[in-house]
Design a protein around this motif. Structure first.
Motif, PDB file in Angstrom:
ATOM      1  N   PHE A   1      51.961  79.570  39.035  1.00 47.51           N
ATOM      2  CA  PHE A   1      53.104  79.137  39.828  1.00 47.51           C
ATOM      3  C   PHE A   1      54.397  79.266  39.033  1.00 47.51           C
ATOM      4  N   GLY A   2      55.495  79.442  39.741  1.00 47.35           N
ATOM      5  CA  GLY A   2      56.792  79.532  39.098  1.00 47.35           C
ATOM      6  C   GLY A   2      57.875  78.928  39.952  1.00 47.35           C
ATOM      7  N   LEU A   3      59.091  78.960  39.414  1.00 50.59           N
ATOM      8  CA  LEU A   3      60.239  78.376  40.089  1.00 50.59           C
ATOM      9  C   LEU A   3      61.469  79.214  39.793  1.00 50.59           C
ATOM     10  N   THR A   4      62.277  79.418  40.804  1.00 49.90           N
ATOM     11  CA  THR A   4      63.588  80.034  40.663  1.00 49.90           C
ATOM     12  C   THR A   4      64.628  79.018  41.105  1.00 49.90           C
ATOM     13  N   VAL A   5      65.598  78.760  40.248  1.00 52.92           N
ATOM     14  CA  VAL A   5      66.637  77.768  40.549  1.00 52.92           C
ATOM     15  C   VAL A   5      67.964  78.492  40.707  1.00 52.92           C
ATOM     16  N   THR A   6      68.529  78.385  41.894  1.00 56.07           N
ATOM     17  CA  THR A   6      69.811  79.010  42.212  1.00 56.07           C
ATOM     18  C   THR A   6      70.797  77.927  42.634  1.00 56.07           C
ATOM     19  N   PRO A   7      72.075  78.265  42.763  1.00 53.12           N
ATOM     20  CA  PRO A   7      73.017  77.264  43.273  1.00 53.12           C
ATOM     21  C   PRO A   7      72.658  76.767  44.668  1.00 53.12           C
ATOM     22  N   GLU A   8      71.873  77.538  45.403  1.00 58.71           N
ATOM     23  CA  GLU A   8      71.487  77.154  46.763  1.00 58.71           C
ATOM     24  C   GLU A   8      70.259  76.266  46.806  1.00 58.71           C
ATOM     25  N   GLY A   9      69.501  76.173  45.704  1.00 55.56           N
ATOM     26  CA  GLY A   9      68.325  75.326  45.722  1.00 55.56           C
ATOM     27  C   GLY A   9      67.201  75.868  44.858  1.00 55.56           C
ATOM     28  N   HIS A  10      66.019  75.279  45.015  1.00 58.15           N
ATOM     29  CA  HIS A  10      64.837  75.607  44.233  1.00 58.15           C
ATOM     30  C   HIS A  10      63.871  76.419  45.081  1.00 58.15           C
ATOM     31  N   ARG A  11      63.438  77.557  44.550  1.00 55.07           N
ATOM     32  CA  ARG A  11      62.459  78.394  45.229  1.00 55.07           C
ATOM     33  C   ARG A  11      61.145  78.364  44.446  1.00 55.07           C
ATOM     34  N   ALA A  12      60.085  77.885  45.074  1.00 53.92           N
ATOM     35  CA  ALA A  12      58.761  77.897  44.469  1.00 53.92           C
ATOM     36  C   ALA A  12      58.080  79.217  44.785  1.00 53.92           C
ATOM     37  N   TRP A  13      57.194  79.676  43.873  1.00 57.23           N
ATOM     38  CA  TRP A  13      56.502  80.928  44.134  1.00 57.23           C
ATOM     39  C   TRP A  13      55.168  80.972  43.406  1.00 57.23           C
ATOM     40  N   LEU A  14      54.334  81.913  43.844  1.00 56.59           N
ATOM     41  CA  LEU A  14      53.032  82.163  43.245  1.00 56.59           C
ATOM     42  C   LEU A  14      52.995  83.599  42.751  1.00 56.59           C
ATOM     43  N   ASP A  15      52.719  83.776  41.468  1.00 56.70           N
ATOM     44  CA  ASP A  15      52.538  85.076  40.824  1.00 56.70           C
ATOM     45  C   ASP A  15      53.828  85.874  40.658  1.00 56.70           C
ATOM     46  N   THR A  16      54.644  85.961  41.689  1.00 58.73           N
ATOM     47  CA  THR A  16      55.865  86.767  41.610  1.00 58.73           C
ATOM     48  C   THR A  16      57.017  86.074  42.322  1.00 58.73           C
ATOM     49  N   PRO A  17      58.222  86.119  41.746  1.00 59.69           N
ATOM     50  CA  PRO A  17      59.364  85.441  42.371  1.00 59.69           C
ATOM     51  C   PRO A  17      59.734  85.980  43.747  1.00 59.69           C
ATOM     52  N   THR A  18      59.213  87.150  44.100  1.00 61.24           N
ATOM     53  CA  THR A  18      59.562  87.707  45.414  1.00 61.24           C
ATOM     54  C   THR A  18      58.781  87.047  46.546  1.00 61.24           C
ATOM     55  N   ASP A  19      57.684  86.353  46.222  1.00 58.93           N
ATOM     56  CA  ASP A  19      56.861  85.689  47.230  1.00 58.93           C
ATOM     57  C   ASP A  19      57.114  84.188  47.127  1.00 58.93           C
ATOM     58  N   TRP A  20      58.223  83.741  47.728  1.00 58.73           N
ATOM     59  CA  TRP A  20      58.674  82.380  47.485  1.00 58.73           C
ATOM     60  C   TRP A  20      58.796  81.574  48.775  1.00 58.73           C
ATOM     61  N   TRP A  21      58.877  80.260  48.581  1.00 47.90           N
ATOM     62  CA  TRP A  21      59.159  79.330  49.669  1.00 47.90           C
ATOM     63  C   TRP A  21      60.103  78.257  49.111  1.00 47.90           C
ATOM     64  N   PRO A  22      60.937  77.667  49.952  1.00 45.18           N
ATOM     65  CA  PRO A  22      61.917  76.697  49.441  1.00 45.18           C
ATOM     66  C   PRO A  22      61.292  75.338  49.188  1.00 45.18           C
ATOM     67  N   LEU A  23      61.645  74.725  48.065  1.00 52.34           N
ATOM     68  CA  LEU A  23      61.339  73.318  47.869  1.00 52.34           C
ATOM     69  C   LEU A  23      62.429  72.506  48.552  1.00 52.34           C
ATOM     70  N   PRO A  24      62.067  71.479  49.314  1.00 52.54           N
ATOM     71  CA  PRO A  24      63.096  70.673  49.976  1.00 52.54           C
ATOM     72  C   PRO A  24      63.946  69.925  48.970  1.00 52.54           C
ATOM     73  N   PRO A  25      65.166  69.554  49.328  1.00 52.82           N
ATOM     74  CA  PRO A  25      66.011  68.812  48.410  1.00 52.82           C
ATOM     75  C   PRO A  25      65.314  67.516  47.959  1.00 52.82           C
ATOM     76  N   PHE A  26      65.488  67.183  46.686  1.00 53.74           N
ATOM     77  CA  PHE A  26      64.939  65.936  46.170  1.00 53.74           C
ATOM     78  C   PHE A  26      65.688  64.765  46.783  1.00 53.74           C
ATOM     79  N   MET A  27      64.936  63.758  47.241  1.00 50.60           N
ATOM     80  CA  MET A  27      65.556  62.608  47.877  1.00 50.60           C
ATOM     81  C   MET A  27      65.098  61.337  47.180  1.00 50.60           C
ATOM     82  N   ARG A  28      66.053  60.510  46.745  1.00 49.18           N
ATOM     83  CA  ARG A  28      65.718  59.201  46.185  1.00 49.18           C
ATOM     84  C   ARG A  28      65.955  58.095  47.190  1.00 49.18           C
ATOM     85  N   GLU A  29      66.893  58.299  48.073  1.00 46.13           N
ATOM     86  CA  GLU A  29      67.215  57.297  49.078  1.00 46.13           C
ATOM     87  C   GLU A  29      67.268  57.967  50.446  1.00 46.13           C
TER      88      GLU A  29
END
Length: 397
Positions: A368-396
């Motif tokens: 697994f990997g992660l790409t962090v951009t100004p728009e958010g966090h992209r999670a991926w498996l094996d290659t950054p081109t096959d990604w899905w967005p992680l939802p924004p972190f929420m504390r409240e």
């Protein structure tokens, strides 16, 4: 004549270096062996420490039991140096760790992952006792290390320990998630607390081509190390490695109670059944995949919540709008009753994530990997081109 106390200290350090080498599967690099010998670990312990056994915490005092205290310093295991943010509870059962010296094999493993070179600068997040900062100073020089600690008491203690060890890095008392801009940029950023999202300040304060190394915490499962490389475009990309667990950064903690904030008396849940064993999705590689695939759910266990139910797995979204409960009646029947409430069907999402994990050959964290951009966090498996967005972190909510 050899000082017996000094000889005992040197023997303990040698034994620790060997234990770390055995755990890592290779010799500790010579420069880190030299750092360990120059800064014996017990010099960075407070007089009172806590050790964990079976979920309970017992204290050891230097004055009361010096042999056990010294032995704890040179065992390849974490040593808790503060509980409950420094406010000790009246009931020992309510104690929880809030600062520690990490297991030495984890510390030296992370230092190796930094791939440090002469002349590099490092920002450390989480000074705590000052031990890791001392090792970094020995390797790079005092003027090349900045260390940040949120807790004023820990910051003062860490700085005192560092001064006693002959180290003088820049020690900052402040929110490490904001980094320390006045001394930026850094070639390396290393955190000794886990995060659920990578702060943009860490990326902007890292020189292009530099590395960010941080423990990772997912609301579903809290282990893994994330190593990111920062590009010229300010995008950070990297992979996970497994099994290291650290305390969550204090400013990313939740204050959520299941029956205060999530489940209400007027919630009417949809009822169904499942044959997917509940424990298979809350531990090991499957749990890492489920947490990384969904990103914004957490769970808790409850024993005998009602008559006829042996135990219950509670699941909630971090926004507290949806929940699920999966019950087992204690029999040998591998069928479980599922209740789901809210705009999302969380157990259905978990089952889908678990099937995805099976379909992709049961990947471990290292795939697994992660790409962090100004728009958010992209999670991926094996290659950054096959990604899905992680939802924004929420504390409240």
């Amino acid at each position: 004549m050899t000082d017996p106390q000094n000889g005992s200290e040197q023997a303990a350090v040698r034994g620790l270096i060997q234990a770390v080498s055995d755990e890592l599967g290779h010799d500790v690099a010579p420069e880190w062996q030299d750092a360990a010998r120059s800064h014996p670990r017990h010099h960075f312990l407070p007089e009172r420490i806590w050790l964990e056994a079976d979920g309970a915490y017992s204290s050891i005092g230097l004055r009361d039991d010096p042999e056990a205290w010294f032995a704890a310093a040179y065992t390849d295991a974490p040593v808790i140096t503060q509980i409950n943010d420094g406010s000790e509870p009246d009931d020992p059962a309510e104690a929880w760790p809030s600062s520690s010296l990490s297991a030495p094999s984890v510390v030296f493993g992370m230092l190796g992952m930094l791939d440090l070179r002469d002349g590099m600068t490092v920002l450390e997040i989480g000074t705590a006792s000052g031990y890791t900062a001392a090792l970094l100073c020995h390797r790079l020089g005092n003027d090349r290390v900045v260390t940040v600690e949120l807790d004023p008491v820990l910051a003062g203690r860490g700085e005192k320990n560092l001064q006693a060890a002959g180290c003088s890095p820049t020690v900052v008392c402040g929110d490490g998630l904001l980094g320390h801009a006045p001394a930026a940029p850094y070639d390396r950023v290393v955190s000794t607390c886990s995060v659920r999202r990578v702060p943009p300040e860490w990326i902007s304060q890292t020189t292009p081509g530099g590395v960010i190394l941080t423990p990772w915490d997912n609301p579903w499962i809290c282990w893994g190390l994330l190593r990111l490389t920062v590009g010229e475009d300010g995008v950070a990309v990297g992979r996970f490695s497994p099994h290291s667990s650290f305390m969550l950064a204090r400013t990313q903690r939740d204050d959520v109670q299941l029956f205060r904030d999530v489940v209400k008396d007027d919630h009417w849940a949809d009822v169904s059944e499942t044959v997917l064993p509940r424990r298979s999705v809350v531990r090991g590689d499957a749990a890492f995949a489920v947490g990384h695939r969904i990103g914004d759910i957490w769970h808790a266990w409850q024993d005998t919540p009602v008559d006829g139910v042996a135990d219950r797995l509670w699941i909630s979204s971090t926004d507290r709008a949806s929940w699920a409960a999966v019950d087992h009646d204690g029999s040998d029947d591998d069928r479980f009753t599922v209740r789901q409430y809210g705009p999302r069907r969380l157990w259905d999402e978990i089952e889908a994530a678990y099937r995805w994990w099976l379909d992709h050959d049961r990947p471990g964290p290292e795939r697994f990997g992660l790409t962090v951009t100004p728009e958010g966090h992209r999670a991926w498996l094996d290659t950054p081109t096959d990604w899905w967005p992680l939802p924004p972190f929420m504390r409240e909510p």
